[in-house]
Design an enzyme around this catalytic site. Structure first.
Site, mmCIF file in Angstrom:
data_model
loop_
_atom_site.group_PDB
_atom_site.id
_atom_site.type_symbol
_atom_site.label_atom_id
_atom_site.label_comp_id
_atom_site.label_asym_id
_atom_site.label_seq_id
_atom_site.Cartn_x
_atom_site.Cartn_y
_atom_site.Cartn_z
ATOM 1 N N HIS A 1 4.802 28.559 -8.610
ATOM 2 C CA HIS A 1 4.980 29.098 -7.588
ATOM 3 C C HIS A 1 3.971 30.252 -6.973
ATOM 4 O O HIS A 1 4.468 30.916 -5.645
ATOM 5 C CB HIS A 1 5.681 30.328 -8.422
ATOM 6 C CG HIS A 1 6.657 30.129 -8.874
ATOM 7 N ND1 HIS A 1 7.957 30.025 -7.688
ATOM 8 C CD2 HIS A 1 7.996 29.458 -10.130
ATOM 9 C CE1 HIS A 1 9.193 29.314 -8.273
ATOM 10 N NE2 HIS A 1 8.565 28.672 -9.963
ATOM 11 N N GLY B 1 9.485 31.279 -18.324
ATOM 12 C CA GLY B 1 8.027 31.634 -17.493
ATOM 13 C C GLY B 1 8.701 32.406 -16.456
ATOM 14 O O GLY B 1 10.181 32.229 -15.701
ATOM 15 N N GLN C 1 8.561 35.881 -7.545
ATOM 16 C CA GLN C 1 10.107 35.784 -7.712
ATOM 17 C C GLN C 1 10.355 36.763 -8.343
ATOM 18 O O GLN C 1 11.345 37.012 -7.369
ATOM 19 C CB GLN C 1 10.154 34.793 -9.468
ATOM 20 C CG GLN C 1 9.371 33.061 -8.995
ATOM 21 C CD GLN C 1 9.798 32.514 -10.204
ATOM 22 O OE1 GLN C 1 9.687 32.748 -11.072
ATOM 23 N NE2 GLN C 1 10.949 32.044 -10.203
ATOM 24 N N HIS D 1 4.554 23.974 -13.820
ATOM 25 C CA HIS D 1 5.595 24.683 -12.413
ATOM 26 C C HIS D 1 5.179 26.460 -12.797
ATOM 27 O O HIS D 1 5.600 26.609 -11.281
ATOM 28 C CB HIS D 1 7.059 24.958 -13.734
ATOM 29 C CG HIS D 1 8.369 25.148 -13.300
ATOM 30 N ND1 HIS D 1 9.407 24.996 -12.886
ATOM 31 C CD2 HIS D 1 8.362 26.835 -12.416
ATOM 32 C CE1 HIS D 1 10.057 25.948 -11.926
ATOM 33 N NE2 HIS D 1 9.913 26.810 -11.956
ATOM 34 N N GLU D 2 4.933 27.106 -13.440
ATOM 35 C CA GLU D 2 4.386 28.283 -12.858
ATOM 36 C C GLU D 2 4.028 28.613 -11.629
ATOM 37 O O GLU D 2 3.678 29.263 -11.146
ATOM 38 C CB GLU D 2 4.379 29.370 -14.333
ATOM 39 C CG GLU D 2 5.557 29.538 -15.103
ATOM 40 C CD GLU D 2 7.083 29.942 -14.528
ATOM 41 O OE1 GLU D 2 6.997 30.632 -13.365
ATOM 42 O OE2 GLU D 2 7.971 28.937 -15.153
ATOM 43 N N CYS E 1 15.021 25.971 -12.452
ATOM 44 C CA CYS E 1 13.820 27.693 -12.210
ATOM 45 C C CYS E 1 15.057 28.860 -12.156
ATOM 46 O O CYS E 1 16.257 28.479 -11.404
ATOM 47 C CB CYS E 1 13.632 27.029 -10.847
ATOM 48 S SG CYS E 1 12.431 28.765 -10.021
ATOM 49 N N LEU E 2 14.491 30.217 -12.079
ATOM 50 C CA LEU E 2 15.433 31.437 -11.944
ATOM 51 C C LEU E 2 15.493 31.424 -10.998
ATOM 52 O O LEU E 2 16.499 32.493 -10.245
ATOM 53 C CB LEU E 2 14.179 32.702 -12.858
ATOM 54 C CG LEU E 2 14.791 31.951 -14.085
ATOM 55 C CD1 LEU E 2 13.601 33.272 -14.916
ATOM 56 C CD2 LEU E 2 15.832 32.262 -14.869
HETATM 57 NI NI NI Z 1 10.801 28.725 -11.033
#
Ligand code: NI
Length: 176
Positions: A145, A46, A51, A141-142, A99-100
């Protein structure tokens, strides 16, 4: 276009993102295309607009199988704008996340096991789903953000937080 992913420590990841007010615009569609390009290039499950430095309440997620989460069930490819999350009950489940924006690390994070989410797709159509398990985890999670929350802020047991190479030695490394 693949965009640079901001890393934890960048103050832009800490903002509370703004709602999308106009749907189905070229700018919105271009943003979402870039988000998918970026997520796929990095094998992400995701990605949230903040981000890539875009201060809007837009997330994408979904995969058939994720090399970063080999045991997770498939999650339908979804664009979710201005999301609202409502837990269905109080059950909390712990699970590993990465997480990216926090490359190379993994941690165990408590999340609601079941939740309902509502929002809109890029055309402004309503999305309303009740989900559980990994699907519910990815959404939480997304959407975190969008409120400036990164998963390490939710880790409670720091004995289960660390570098993927150390926690899971011998497993193929991903671009995490
Ligand atoms: Ni993330």
């Amino acid at each position: 276009m693949i965009r640079d992913v901001l890393r934890m420590g960048d103050p832009r990841l800490l903002r509370v993102a703004k709602p999308v007010e106009i749907f189905d615009t070229p700018v919105l569609h271009a943003l979402i295309a870039d988000m998918f390009d970026t997520m796929r290039a990095l094998n992400g499950a995701g990605l949230a607009a903040p981000q890539i430095g875009v201060d809007l309440r837009v997330v994408i997620f979904g995969f058939v199988s994720s090399p970063r989460y080999p045991n997770a069930e498939a999650v339908p490819e979804t664009i979710l704008i201005n999301p609202q999350l409502t837990p269905i009950d109080d059950e909390i489940e712990e699970g590993w996340e990465g997480c990216l924006s926090v490359p190379g690390l993994r941690g165990v994070v408590p999340r609601y096991k079941r939740l309902r989410y509502r929002g809109f797709d890029a055309a402004g159509n309503v999305i309303d789903r009740s989900v559980d398990d990994f699907h519910a985890r990815v959404v939480q999670h997304e959407c975190d953000h969008l409120d400036g929350i990164l998963y390490p802020m939710r880790v409670r047991d720091f004995t289960r937080f660390g570098f993927q190479e150390e926690l899971f030695p011998g497993q193929a490394l991903q671009d995490d």
